[in-house]
Design an enzyme around this catalytic site. Structure first.
Site, mmCIF file in Angstrom:
data_model
loop_
_atom_site.group_PDB
_atom_site.id
_atom_site.type_symbol
_atom_site.label_atom_id
_atom_site.label_comp_id
_atom_site.label_asym_id
_atom_site.label_seq_id
_atom_site.Cartn_x
_atom_site.Cartn_y
_atom_site.Cartn_z
ATOM 1 N N GLU A 178 0.839 -1.193 0.000
ATOM 2 C CA GLU A 178 0.000 0.000 0.000
ATOM 3 C C GLU A 178 0.880 1.251 0.000
ATOM 4 O OE1 GLU A 178 -1.289 1.870 3.506
ATOM 5 O OE2 GLU A 178 -1.241 -0.007 4.656
ATOM 6 N N LYS A 215 -4.622 -1.904 14.992
ATOM 7 C CA LYS A 215 -4.079 -0.988 15.994
ATOM 8 C C LYS A 215 -4.957 -0.976 17.250
ATOM 9 C CE LYS A 215 -2.206 1.872 12.292
ATOM 10 N NZ LYS A 215 -2.802 1.099 11.195
#
Length: 435
Positions: free
Chosen positions: A56, A190
């Site tokens: 990405e 996360k």
């Protein structure tokens, strides 16, 4: 395919063969531009049948400051090359979806201003307006699907945000994983997210989640443990590749998450990270920051609160993920090559995908003395050696005939049993014929 003339049709047949998998990309209206472009390195890897790993670009534009972002991007690409695969960083440059970036393009992207985070909903507007876009996990998965790249490496995937049961703030990454067959290597999600609900949502989407290594603990990006257990575990890259291979054989239309814990020497104290994230979340709420801007704000705040230690952990885990992803891509290519050799039926294919050598003992009815990538799809005079592509073998003969409404496959076995399989191409047309 009404726009393809009788003259163009046989010439198109020359370009149907792609190793053991036959893929024909065609759009209504001959001459329509491709939705993406390959870098020279990725194009060559495709031609030579090398394993490729998608990357990405939001980690470059929104995940790290300059110059660490550029240095990390280059190092990650080199790690993938050193382990036998080819990196393909995905981004939109001036409206063009690009799969694989040159060094100059990486440098430009690392310093560019106003680059838009590009998820599924953003791809078309960014392309139409000819803007620069950095693909998120969701955006990169779409590009990897278009380019038939099965393995994608990132830092962490998005998920269900805290209080998502009220706000419905759920990352598009999860839906994209549910409708792709891409294997995503990451370090979990996360800690700013609701990890439990994220895992539940992935289960609902049919996504196979595997912890990587000796533990079944699902990692939480900066820390090796999140307090949750992954549904499955793969011990090494070879086992992960087998899971991907089995999923492809079963034609599952959902993805795989391989969650790799951050290297122990860079793992952070869970209490310190938790306090930093909670403080940053309150600050984001006070400033009215929401949606796709929350994650980069939190990451920057956590990096500041931890005196840069979280940034070091971020860099370490993406490098480690690159090693794992490259190894999985290499092992998966070995499995694919094994399938190819079993299904080739002695048709004179060379080991390199998409190649045909002049000294091969068999020849195609249409000329294949040069790779398809070395010529445009149709030459100026649109001439070719015949109107049928015949692949012969000791045990089976296959005849592929391109027709106005699709592809007809006639298969004759050594016992003279014959089967005709029509394959229709629906506009906009992408036909994939499995081996």
């Amino acid at each position: 395919m009404s726009n393809v003339t009788g003259i163009e049709m046989p010439y198109l047949a020359k370009y149907v063969l792609r190793g053991s998998r036959l893929v024909a990309f065609y759009k209504r209206g001959y001459g329509t531009a491709s939705p993406f472009v390959f870098s020279e390195e990725v194009r060559r890897a495709k031609s030579e049948g090398k394993p490729i790993v998608a990357l990405e670009s939001t980690i470059i534009t929104h995940g790290m400051p300059y110059p660490q972002n550029l240095e990390t991007a280059k190092q990650v690409e080199n790690i993938i090359r050193e382990r036998g695969a080819v990196p393909a960083t995905v981004a939109i440059l001036k409206g063009q979806l690009s799969i694989g970036l040159s060094e100059d393009e990486l440098t430009y992207l690392a310093q560019a201003k106003g680059v838009v985070k590009a998820s599924r909903r953003d791809l078309a507007p960014i392309t139409a307006a000819k803007l620069d876009g950095a693909t998120t996990v969701a955006g990169t998965i779409i590009a990897a699907q278009l380019a038939d790249i099965p393995v994608f490496v990132t830092g962490g995937i998005g998920g269900v945000h805290r209080h998502g049961e009220n706000t419905l703030d759920i990352s598009a990454d999860l839906n994209e994983l549910g409708r792709s067959n891409t294997l995503v290597v990451c370090s979990g999600v996360k800690s700013i997210l609701d990890i439990g609900r994220t895992l539940e949502y992935l289960e609902t989407q049919g996504v196979c989640v595997c912890a990587f290594g000796e533990s079944s603990d699902f990692p939480a990006f900066y820390t090796a443990r999140s307090g949750f257990t992954a549904p499955h575990r793969v011990g090494d890259a070879q086992q992960a590749a087998r899971v991907l291979h089995a999923a492809r054989q079963l034609e599952l239309a959902s993805g795989i998450v391989v969650a790799v814990p951050v290297p122990q020497e860079y793992a952070m104290d869970e209490k310190i990270i938790g306090e930093a994230i909670n403080s940053a979340l309150k600050e984001a709420d006070r400033k009215g920051i929401f949606g796709k801007e929350v994650t980069p704000f939190i990451l920057a705040a956590v990096a500041k609160a931890t005196s840069g230690a979280s940034l070091n952990a971020n860099i370490a885990l993406i490098k480690n993920n690159a090693k794992v992803g490259a190894d999985i891509a290499v092992e998966f290519k070995k499995l694919k090559n094994g399938d190819d050799s079993k299904n080739a039926f002695n048709i004179g294919l060379s080991k390199g995908a998409g190649k045909c050598t002049s000294n091969s003992s068999r020849h195609f009815h249409t000329s294949c003395s040069r790779r398809a990538d070395e010529n445009p799809l149709f030459s100026g005079d649109k001439k070719c050696g015949g109107d049928v592509l015949v692949i012969g073998g000791a045990n089976v003969d296959r005849v592929y005939r391109l027709k106005e409404d699709g592809v007809q496959v006639r298969v004759t076995w050594s016992n003279r049993r014959t089967q005709v399989v029509p394959l229709r191409l629906a506009p906009p047309c992408t036909a994939a014929i499995g081996s």
